[in-house]
Design a protein around this motif. Sequence first.
Motif, PDB file in Angstrom:
ATOM      1  N   ILE A  71      80.274  -2.325 -68.183  1.00 24.17           N
ATOM      2  CA  ILE A  71      79.857  -0.924 -68.050  1.00 24.17           C
ATOM      3  C   ILE A  71      80.939  -0.057 -67.424  1.00 24.17           C
ATOM      4  O   ILE A  71      80.959   1.143 -67.638  1.00 24.17           O
ATOM      5  CB  ILE A  71      78.528  -0.786 -67.284  1.00 24.17           C
ATOM      6  N   GLY A  72      81.822  -0.641 -66.637  1.00 27.28           N
ATOM      7  CA  GLY A  72      82.915   0.096 -66.024  1.00 27.28           C
ATOM      8  C   GLY A  72      82.447   1.142 -65.033  1.00 27.28           C
ATOM      9  O   GLY A  72      81.260   1.247 -64.708  1.00 27.28           O
ATOM     10  N   GLN A  73      83.396   1.915 -64.543  1.00 21.83           N
ATOM     11  CA  GLN A  73      83.111   2.948 -63.551  1.00 21.83           C
ATOM     12  C   GLN A  73      82.184   4.017 -64.096  1.00 21.83           C
ATOM     13  O   GLN A  73      81.251   4.459 -63.423  1.00 21.83           O
ATOM     14  CB  GLN A  73      84.420   3.578 -63.090  1.00 21.83           C
ATOM     15  N   SER A  79      70.797   7.525 -63.238  1.00 26.86           N
ATOM     16  CA  SER A  79      69.476   7.181 -63.756  1.00 26.86           C
ATOM     17  C   SER A  79      68.563   6.695 -62.640  1.00 26.86           C
ATOM     18  O   SER A  79      67.358   6.939 -62.667  1.00 26.86           O
ATOM     19  CB  SER A  79      69.573   6.142 -64.871  1.00 26.86           C
ATOM     20  N   LEU A  80      69.132   6.023 -61.657  1.00 24.64           N
ATOM     21  CA  LEU A  80      68.322   5.585 -60.524  1.00 24.64           C
ATOM     22  C   LEU A  80      67.864   6.773 -59.689  1.00 24.64           C
ATOM     23  O   LEU A  80      66.751   6.768 -59.160  1.00 24.64           O
ATOM     24  CB  LEU A  80      69.111   4.592 -59.662  1.00 24.64           C
ATOM     25  N   ILE A  81      68.697   7.812 -59.584  1.00 19.90           N
ATOM     26  CA  ILE A  81      68.298   9.031 -58.875  1.00 19.90           C
ATOM     27  C   ILE A  81      67.119   9.675 -59.595  1.00 19.90           C
ATOM     28  O   ILE A  81      66.122  10.054 -58.996  1.00 19.90           O
ATOM     29  CB  ILE A  81      69.454  10.054 -58.815  1.00 19.90           C
ATOM     30  N   ASN A  82      67.214   9.780 -60.913  1.00 23.47           N
ATOM     31  CA  ASN A  82      66.189  10.467 -61.694  1.00 23.47           C
ATOM     32  C   ASN A  82      64.888   9.679 -61.794  1.00 23.47           C
ATOM     33  O   ASN A  82      63.863  10.247 -62.148  1.00 23.47           O
ATOM     34  CB  ASN A  82      66.718  10.758 -63.105  1.00 23.47           C
ATOM     35  N   ASN A  83      64.912   8.398 -61.505  1.00 22.77           N
ATOM     36  CA  ASN A  83      63.721   7.555 -61.614  1.00 22.77           C
ATOM     37  C   ASN A  83      63.407   6.842 -60.301  1.00 22.77           C
ATOM     38  O   ASN A  83      62.908   5.741 -60.305  1.00 22.77           O
ATOM     39  CB  ASN A  83      63.935   6.507 -62.711  1.00 22.77           C
ATOM     40  N   LYS A  84      63.703   7.477 -59.170  1.00 29.56           N
ATOM     41  CA  LYS A  84      63.620   6.758 -57.912  1.00 29.56           C
ATOM     42  C   LYS A  84      62.223   6.247 -57.566  1.00 29.56           C
ATOM     43  O   LYS A  84      62.096   5.219 -56.946  1.00 29.56           O
ATOM     44  CB  LYS A  84      64.209   7.572 -56.774  1.00 29.56           C
ATOM     45  N   VAL A  85      61.180   6.915 -57.965  1.00 28.13           N
ATOM     46  CA  VAL A  85      59.848   6.409 -57.642  1.00 28.13           C
ATOM     47  C   VAL A  85      59.490   5.210 -58.500  1.00 28.13           C
ATOM     48  O   VAL A  85      59.042   4.192 -58.007  1.00 28.13           O
ATOM     49  CB  VAL A  85      58.782   7.521 -57.792  1.00 28.13           C
ATOM     50  N   LYS A 113      80.947   2.858 -55.157  1.00 28.87           N
ATOM     51  CA  LYS A 113      80.530   3.952 -54.266  1.00 28.87           C
ATOM     52  C   LYS A 113      79.356   4.729 -54.855  1.00 28.87           C
ATOM     53  O   LYS A 113      78.422   5.075 -54.134  1.00 28.87           O
ATOM     54  CB  LYS A 113      81.699   4.892 -53.992  1.00 28.87           C
ATOM     55  N   TYR A 114      79.389   5.017 -56.146  1.00 27.80           N
ATOM     56  CA  TYR A 114      78.261   5.721 -56.780  1.00 27.80           C
ATOM     57  C   TYR A 114      76.956   4.978 -56.510  1.00 27.80           C
ATOM     58  O   TYR A 114      75.943   5.575 -56.140  1.00 27.80           O
ATOM     59  CB  TYR A 114      78.436   5.815 -58.295  1.00 27.80           C
ATOM     60  N   LEU A 115      76.974   3.668 -56.719  1.00 26.64           N
ATOM     61  CA  LEU A 115      75.759   2.867 -56.567  1.00 26.64           C
ATOM     62  C   LEU A 115      75.338   2.729 -55.105  1.00 26.64           C
ATOM     63  O   LEU A 115      74.154   2.855 -54.786  1.00 26.64           O
ATOM     64  CB  LEU A 115      75.954   1.500 -57.212  1.00 26.64           C
ATOM     65  N   ILE A 116      76.303   2.515 -54.220  1.00 29.89           N
ATOM     66  CA  ILE A 116      75.974   2.407 -52.792  1.00 29.89           C
ATOM     67  C   ILE A 116      75.372   3.700 -52.285  1.00 29.89           C
ATOM     68  O   ILE A 116      74.387   3.686 -51.539  1.00 29.89           O
ATOM     69  CB  ILE A 116      77.219   2.013 -51.972  1.00 29.89           C
ATOM     70  N   ASP A 117      75.950   4.821 -52.673  1.00 36.20           N
ATOM     71  CA  ASP A 117      75.433   6.116 -52.215  1.00 36.20           C
ATOM     72  C   ASP A 117      73.984   6.322 -52.614  1.00 36.20           C
ATOM     73  O   ASP A 117      73.155   6.741 -51.804  1.00 36.20           O
ATOM     74  CB  ASP A 117      76.288   7.267 -52.749  1.00 36.20           C
ATOM     75  N   ILE A 118      73.624   6.018 -53.862  1.00 36.66           N
ATOM     76  CA  ILE A 118      72.239   6.226 -54.285  1.00 36.66           C
ATOM     77  C   ILE A 118      71.302   5.214 -53.634  1.00 36.66           C
ATOM     78  O   ILE A 118      70.186   5.545 -53.256  1.00 36.66           O
ATOM     79  CB  ILE A 118      72.086   6.245 -55.825  1.00 36.66           C
ATOM     80  N   LEU A 119      71.760   3.976 -53.487  1.00 37.00           N
ATOM     81  CA  LEU A 119      70.907   2.980 -52.843  1.00 37.00           C
ATOM     82  C   LEU A 119      70.686   3.328 -51.370  1.00 37.00           C
ATOM     83  O   LEU A 119      69.572   3.182 -50.866  1.00 37.00           O
ATOM     84  CB  LEU A 119      71.506   1.588 -52.995  1.00 37.00           C
TER      85      LEU A 119
END
Length: 64
Positions: A12-14, A23-29, A51-57
């Motif tokens: 998937i790359g960066q 997508s995780l932000i938009n579907n967080k619930v 970093k993108y993934l850590i920030d959202i998590l």
Amino acid sequence: MLSKLDLGNDEIGQTGAKYLAESLINNKVSVIQTLTILGLASNNIGNQGTKYLIDILNENKVNL
């Protein structure tokens, strides 16, 4: 309910990591609160993709 998402070896790359984080932000619930395993082995997401993934998590207070 999605509890496991294995994207290992999908290259998937960066950019893919960024889209995944968005997508995780938009579907967080519906996703973040039930997703317990996220497999990203061998995807070359790099430091920025990580970093993108850590920030959202972190934003969603997910326990790793």
